[in-house]
Scaffold this active site. Structure first.
Site, mmCIF file in Angstrom:
data_model
loop_
_atom_site.group_PDB
_atom_site.id
_atom_site.type_symbol
_atom_site.label_atom_id
_atom_site.label_comp_id
_atom_site.label_asym_id
_atom_site.label_seq_id
_atom_site.Cartn_x
_atom_site.Cartn_y
_atom_site.Cartn_z
ATOM 1 N N ASP A 351 0.830 -1.206 0.000
ATOM 2 C CA ASP A 351 0.000 0.000 0.000
ATOM 3 C C ASP A 351 0.865 1.256 0.000
ATOM 4 O O ASP A 351 0.670 2.169 -0.811
ATOM 5 C CB ASP A 351 -0.914 -0.024 1.230
ATOM 6 C CG ASP A 351 -2.290 0.523 0.917
ATOM 7 O OD1 ASP A 351 -2.621 0.638 -0.274
ATOM 8 O OD2 ASP A 351 -3.027 0.817 1.866
ATOM 9 N N ASP A 411 -9.416 -2.843 2.795
ATOM 10 C CA ASP A 411 -9.287 -2.325 4.152
ATOM 11 C C ASP A 411 -10.315 -2.921 5.099
ATOM 12 O O ASP A 411 -10.276 -2.673 6.294
ATOM 13 C CB ASP A 411 -9.417 -0.800 4.139
ATOM 14 C CG ASP A 411 -8.328 -0.165 3.303
ATOM 15 O OD1 ASP A 411 -7.176 -0.599 3.406
ATOM 16 O OD2 ASP A 411 -8.633 0.754 2.522
#
Length: 500
Positions: A351, A411
């Protein structure tokens, strides 16, 4: 559906596209009685001009539509046509400031430049154009067309740039959806684990249970391979987005329909009514499950057809997305805390790398994750791997690129896998849900921390940067405090002698 579906879901982490500091609003008013008004997104350079923050201090100008020209020469416009007016022209070979100087010399008070491609920051060398003082803004060509259709040919316009809201209450809805999904997915995984243990303890149920079991277990090796494939897929999306986006839309429809079916079937299975069956090819199936399958397929098809309808399609996408996340958290099993640490740690690095490091590598200085999130090259199709909630606060960002608050499926799923492991470990060790509750609370704290940083920095944040440390550290502390770290790290295998 298992591992293939997670491959593209975890590819996405929370990434709200970076909010440009120079976004503003064009407020247009028609000539009717009462006048019809509408707002449109603009991009301007705050170093060239300062726009008022409210409409109270804004000056309206009559708009002259000259989108048939690019205004790279004064000869393109008849004398006196744009004096004291706002003029809109197309982008061309000359610079923004060259257009501005010409428009200003012809008496225009505002210059709008229509663009058929995605809006980008306005930047030219101002040194040689210090005399150019009129407001210059970039606007979508489609908005100019819409303006004529909605407001007519006689339109008055003004520019202003309201301050960004400190907090948008759509974030509360995002927070509730995320925590609910993670908590319910973890709990469902624990229920499945309890049924597995009962089946192991009861030889008569073991074979039946194993036939129904559809779990996929990630080992450390497959975790590493999975993250590598995620990186490759993101890079492929960056270069071949306009083709692959439709592949992912198709996968989402299939995977979400199956997930919605699994979620609703689990609920229907608890209802002791409507269990009539039909027989086909020596197999029996409940009629209500056939209707359920038709309903789930129809929901996915309706979303696919109307996915760009912003007024309501987001609700259907969120329902399908929550079902997908729930099914995956329940289906994909992490065998131990070691695998959880490897998965969450590598995806955190993934990420951060694709958000913060890739701008130093790409030719245009843009983050690969940002480009894929926005749709490279102005592609109107968006990847359907986010929970979307309409923004409740009016701002320039609402009109430009961010009419929705977004949370990526990754997420929810990635920390949710750790929460699910904690729940299964609670069931295996009969630890009164202490791991599950602690990790769920840690996830909620990580989400709040993400929103706080988002509000303070005024730019999108990779949520895993905050969710991963919160959940991993909390789970480790609980295991250390209970003196179960070794067992928690290696996982607890099934015990044949287990009893309820």
């Amino acid at each position: 559906m298992g591992a293939a579906g997670l491959l593209w879901a975890a590819l996405w982490a929370l990434l709200l596209p970076l909010v440009a500091a120079d976004e503003g609003i064009l407020h247009a008013s028609g000539s009717g009685v009462p006048p019809v008004t509408k707002d449109y997104c603009i991009i301007y350079n705050s170093n060239w001009v300062s726009l008022p923050k409210t409409l109270d201090n804004a000056t309206f100008r009559t708009l002259e539509n000259l989108t048939s020209t690019v205004l790279c020469s004064p000869a393109e416009v008849p004398s006196g046509l744009i004096k004291d007016k706002a003029v809109v022209v197309m982008r061309g070979n000359c610079t923004f400031l060259e257009k501005g100087r010409i428009a200003q010399s012809l008496g225009a008070k505002m210059l709008l430049i229509a663009s058929k491609s995605r809006l980008s920051a306005i930047s030219d060398n101002k040194t040689d154009f210090e005399d150019v003082t009129l407001p210059i803004a970039l606007i979508r060509y489609n908005d100019i067309v819409d303006m004529q259709l909605v407001l007519g040919n006689e339109v008055n316009v003004t520019l202003y740039s309201p301050p960004l809201p400190e907090f948008d209450y759509s974030m509360v809805v995002i927070f509730l959806i995320a925590v609910f999904t993670v908590a319910l997915g973890g709990y469902w995984s624990g229920v499945a684990e309890l049924e597995n243990l009962k089946a192991v303890a009861s030889p008569g149920e073991r074979e039946t249970r194993w036939k129904k079991e559809e779990n996929v277990t990630f080992t450390p090796v497959t975790v590493i391979l999975f993250v590598v494939i995620c990186c490759v897929m993101l890079v492929l999306l960056y270069f071949f987005y306009k083709w692959l986006v439709y592949v992912i839309i198709s996968v989402f429809c299939l995977a979400s329909a199956m997930s919605l079916y699994n979620c609703l079937a689990a609920l229907i299975g608890e209802i002791p009514f409507g269990q009539c069956r039909i027989t086909c090819s020596n197999k029996t199936i409940e009629v209500r499950l056939i209707f359920l399958a038709i309903f789930c397929i129809a929901a996915a098809v309706v979303w696919a057809v109307f996915r760009n309808e912003d007024r309501w399609a987001w609700i259907l996408q969120d329902i399908l997305g929550v079902a997908f996340c729930l099914n995956f958290i329940k289906t994909l099993k992490m065998p131990n805390f070691k695998s959880c640490v490897i998965l969450l740690g590598l995806l955190l690095l993934y990420d951060v790398f694709f958000v913060f490091i890739t701008p130093f590598i790409t030719k245009n200085g843009a983050s690969i994750m940002v480009e894929v999130a926005a749709g490279p090259f102005g592609n109107s199709e968006k990847l359907p791997v986010v929970i979307r909630v309409p923004r409740l606060e009016h701002s320039a960002s609402t009109l430009c690129d961010l009419p929705f608050s977004l949370l990526g499926f990754g997420d929810i799923i990635v920390p949710g896998l750790l929460v699910a492991y904690c729940r299964r470990f609670d069931v295996q060790t009969r630890s009164s849900s202490v791991y599950y509750i602690s990790c769920t609370i840690a996830y909620a704290v990580g989400m709040v921390l993400t929103f706080v940083v988002l509000a303070l920095m005024k730019m999108g944040q990779p949520a895993l940067l905050y969710l991963v440390p919160c959940t991993l550290i909390t789970s480790s502390l609980v295991a250390w405090r209970r003196k179960e770290m070794k067992k928690f790290w290696k996982g607890s295998s099934y015990q044949v002698g287990w009893r309820p």
